[in-house]
Design an enzyme around this catalytic site. Structure first.
Site, PDB file in Angstrom:
ATOM      1  N   ALA A  46       0.700  -1.667   0.127  1.00  0.00           N
ATOM      2  CA  ALA A  46       0.213  -0.180  -0.022  1.00  0.00           C
ATOM      3  C   ALA A  46       0.977   1.118   0.339  1.00  0.00           C
ATOM      4  CB  ALA A  46      -0.629  -0.095   1.278  1.00  0.00           C
ATOM      5  N   TYR A 206       7.826 -13.631 -13.402  1.00  0.00           N
ATOM      6  CA  TYR A 206       7.079 -12.245 -13.390  1.00  0.00           C
ATOM      7  C   TYR A 206       5.509 -12.964 -14.303  1.00  0.00           C
ATOM      8  CZ  TYR A 206       4.534  -8.014 -13.263  1.00  0.00           C
ATOM      9  OH  TYR A 206       3.361  -7.526 -13.065  1.00  0.00           O
TER      10      TYR A 206
HETATM   11  N1  NAP Z   1       2.805  -0.654 -12.857  1.00  0.00           N
HETATM   12  C1  NAP Z   1       2.443  -1.692 -13.938  1.00  0.00           C
HETATM   13  O1  NAP Z   1       2.569  -1.108 -14.569  1.00  0.00           O
HETATM   14  C2  NAP Z   1       1.030  -3.254 -13.801  1.00  0.00           C
HETATM   15  C3  NAP Z   1       0.382  -4.094 -14.986  1.00  0.00           C
HETATM   16  C4  NAP Z   1       0.467  -4.880 -14.895  1.00  0.00           C
HETATM   17  C5  NAP Z   1       0.280  -5.356 -13.443  1.00  0.00           C
HETATM   18  N2  NAP Z   1       0.526  -4.479 -12.299  1.00  0.00           N
HETATM   19  C6  NAP Z   1       0.628  -4.977 -11.051  1.00  0.00           C
HETATM   20  O2  NAP Z   1      -0.386  -4.783 -10.180  1.00  0.00           O
HETATM   21  C7  NAP Z   1       0.689  -4.467  -8.437  1.00  0.00           C
HETATM   22  C8  NAP Z   1       1.461  -3.137  -7.993  1.00  0.00           C
HETATM   23  O3  NAP Z   1       2.216  -2.957  -8.487  1.00  0.00           O
HETATM   24  P1  NAP Z   1       2.854  -1.494  -8.836  1.00  0.00           P
HETATM   25  O4  NAP Z   1       2.947  -0.521 -10.183  1.00  0.00           O
HETATM   26  O5  NAP Z   1       2.035  -0.197  -8.461  1.00  0.00           O
HETATM   27  O6  NAP Z   1       4.568  -1.327  -8.156  1.00  0.00           O
HETATM   28  P2  NAP Z   1       5.187  -0.540  -7.026  1.00  0.00           P
HETATM   29  O7  NAP Z   1       5.125   1.131  -7.213  1.00  0.00           O
HETATM   30  O8  NAP Z   1       6.794  -0.684  -7.289  1.00  0.00           O
HETATM   31  O9  NAP Z   1       4.463  -1.591  -5.707  1.00  0.00           O
HETATM   32  C9  NAP Z   1       4.471  -2.377  -5.896  1.00  0.00           C
HETATM   33  C10 NAP Z   1       4.201  -3.161  -4.088  1.00  0.00           C
HETATM   34  O10 NAP Z   1       4.149  -4.459  -3.659  1.00  0.00           O
HETATM   35  C11 NAP Z   1       5.224  -3.922  -2.646  1.00  0.00           C
HETATM   36  N3  NAP Z   1       6.033  -5.163  -2.663  1.00  0.00           N
HETATM   37  C12 NAP Z   1       6.888  -5.876  -2.677  1.00  0.00           C
HETATM   38  N4  NAP Z   1       7.515  -6.476  -2.658  1.00  0.00           N
HETATM   39  C13 NAP Z   1       6.404  -7.255  -1.132  1.00  0.00           C
HETATM   40  C14 NAP Z   1       6.659  -7.945  -0.384  1.00  0.00           C
HETATM   41  N5  NAP Z   1       7.590  -8.717  -0.080  1.00  0.00           N
HETATM   42  N6  NAP Z   1       5.641  -8.045   0.749  1.00  0.00           N
HETATM   43  C15 NAP Z   1       4.596  -6.702   0.582  1.00  0.00           C
HETATM   44  N7  NAP Z   1       5.153  -5.933  -0.130  1.00  0.00           N
HETATM   45  C16 NAP Z   1       5.939  -5.952  -1.346  1.00  0.00           C
HETATM   46  C17 NAP Z   1       5.715  -3.129  -3.009  1.00  0.00           C
HETATM   47  O11 NAP Z   1       7.011  -2.456  -1.527  1.00  0.00           O
HETATM   48  P3  NAP Z   1       8.435  -1.592  -1.107  1.00  0.00           P
HETATM   49  O12 NAP Z   1       8.051  -0.236  -1.843  1.00  0.00           O
HETATM   50  O13 NAP Z   1       8.845  -1.818  -0.225  1.00  0.00           O
HETATM   51  O14 NAP Z   1       9.392  -2.454  -2.117  1.00  0.00           O
HETATM   52  C18 NAP Z   1       5.198  -1.921  -3.451  1.00  0.00           C
HETATM   53  O15 NAP Z   1       4.552  -1.280  -1.998  1.00  0.00           O
HETATM   54  C19 NAP Z   1       1.863  -5.822  -8.314  1.00  0.00           C
HETATM   55  O16 NAP Z   1       0.845  -6.666  -8.485  1.00  0.00           O
HETATM   56  C20 NAP Z   1       1.667  -5.592 -10.606  1.00  0.00           C
HETATM   57  O17 NAP Z   1       2.333  -6.823 -10.427  1.00  0.00           O
HETATM   58  C21 NAP Z   1       1.205  -3.478 -12.161  1.00  0.00           C
END
Ligand code: NAP
Ligand code: NAG
Length: 330
Positions: A46, A206
């Site tokens: 979050a 991934y």
């Molecule tokens: N961005 C895109 O284009 C895209 C496209 C398709 C799907 N998604 C999906 O959307 C979701 C959110 O990603 P986002 O794009 O918002 O990326 P993001 O900004 O990197 O956020 C990911 C979040 O997950 C947390 N996280 C990672 N490893 C963790 C762990 N071991 N335990 C607890 N929390 C953890 C991160 O915490 P830290 O900050 O502490 O690392 C961060 O808060 C993901 O599931 C991703 O696969 C994203």
């Protein structure tokens, strides 16, 4: 010179702006606006990107939100940022490291102790690490499988009894269109066959983890049918977040990428809309099992094999050390 700027560049800028607006309309917007006062949401990951913007919107609508993050300092920074423009709702930072099954258990115990009701669990956290790094979780599993799938698998199962007691309730899992490129090979779930193709551009592990997310959702929907808990999965679209923080991007790649970004890349707030739609739209109640994209129903191109989904569930149970029968008996 000035005239040239006006006649040539302004129309181009105008056209680009118009196209961008057009794209933004296609991406959709969560239409539900009702108050979420008294409702409890849990959002994993979050503190950044899509998760953080999801929390911001939930707080605006007066929800109580548990921010499940692996670093409490980062969670507090996110709260500070959200509090700059939203004063309503309640934001509760809690420690959850999905890389450790032990941490998932500890987090779940605390939640079950402190929250007599959970309305919505949002499995949002995720990471993408270059394959060349061959990273593993604290329990020794391949990092994408472990964090994106297995951690959430255990978390959901541990919180499921409380979600059932709180019905109507929901479980929302953030997957990706990249699930269509995923492969579930039961002899290589955790990279046992080695990281072949580690130098390749596409992060195969991934994609596999995002397919595991969808199969988890398919099997979960089947298992909780009639319980008053709905399961939804979604693709947020291509969003500008910290997801690619572990990938080295060169400066010229940024420039080459700019036109693509202009027409395909969403802001985190735009990227949170489908999650919000799945988590809050009243019209979705009782419609468990669906997949969403652009705030709309999406018919996945691939036919999900329910035998694979149920086998993945069983294998995940034993990998996570979770046994449902034992739980029900004791
Ligand atoms: N961005 C895109 O284009 C895209 C496209 C398709 C799907 N998604 C999906 O959307 C979701 C959110 O990603 P986002 O794009 O918002 O990326 P993001 O900004 O990197 O956020 C990911 C979040 O997950 C947390 N996280 C990672 N490893 C963790 C762990 N071991 N335990 C607890 N929390 C953890 C991160 O915490 P830290 O900050 O502490 O690392 C961060 O808060 C993901 O599931 C991703 O696969 C994203
Ligand atoms: C096994 O899985 C890893 C990803 O976890 C992948 O890089 C590798 O290519 C797979 N190996 C085979 C032989 O399929």
């Amino acid at each position: 010179m000035v005239l040239k700027v006006i006649y040539v560049f302004l129309p181009i800028l105008f056209a680009v702006g118009l196209l961008r607006r057009f794209r933004e309309c296609q991406w959709g917007h969560c239409k539900s606006k009702s108050s979420l006062n008294g409702k409890v949401f849990i959002v994993t990951g979050a503190n950044s990107g899509i998760g953080k913007e999801t929390v911001r919107e939930l707080a605006r609508r007066k929800a109580r939100v548990v921010m499940a993050c692996r670093d409490l300092e980062n969670a507090k920074n996110a709260i500070e940022d959200i509090r700059r423009d939203v004063s309503s709702g309640e934001l509760i930072p809690m420690l959850l490291d999905l890389e450790s099954l032990e941490s998932v258990r500890r987090f779940s115990e605390e939640v079950l102790r402190d929250f007599p009701k959970i309305n919505v669990l949002i499995n949002n956290a995720g990471l993408s690490v270059p394959m060349s790094k061959c990273r593993r979780t604290k329990d020794g599993y391949e990092i994408h499988f472990g964090v994106n799938h297995l951690g959430h698998f255990l978390l959901t199962n541990l919180l499921l009894p409380r979600l059932k007691e709180s019905a109507p309730s929901r479980i929302v899992t953030v997957s990706s269109m990249l699930h269509e490129r995923g492969i579930i090979d039961f002899d290589n779930l955790s990279g046992e066959k080695g990281f072949v193709g580690a130098s390749q551009h596409r992060n195969q592990a991934y994609c596999n983890s995002k397919l595991a997310n969808v199969l988890f959702h398919v099997e979960l929907s089947k298992r909780i049918e009639g319980s008053g808990v709905d399961s939804f999965a979604l693709c947020p679209g291509f969003v500008y977040t910290n997801l690619f923080r572990y990938t080295n991007v060169k400066w010229y790649q940024y420039i080459l990428f700019l036109p693509v970004a202009l027409f395909f890349m969403r802001t985190p707030s735009q990227g949170a809309q489908t999650t919000l739609h799945c988590a809050t739209s009243e019209e979705l109640e009782g419609k468990s099992g669906l997949f969403f994209r652009n705030c709309n129903l999406y018919e996945p191109k691939m036919k999900f094999d329910s035998a694979v989904a149920s086998r993945l569930w069983e294998v995940s149970e034993s990998m996570a050390g979770f046994c449902n029968d034992r739980n029900e008996a004791g």
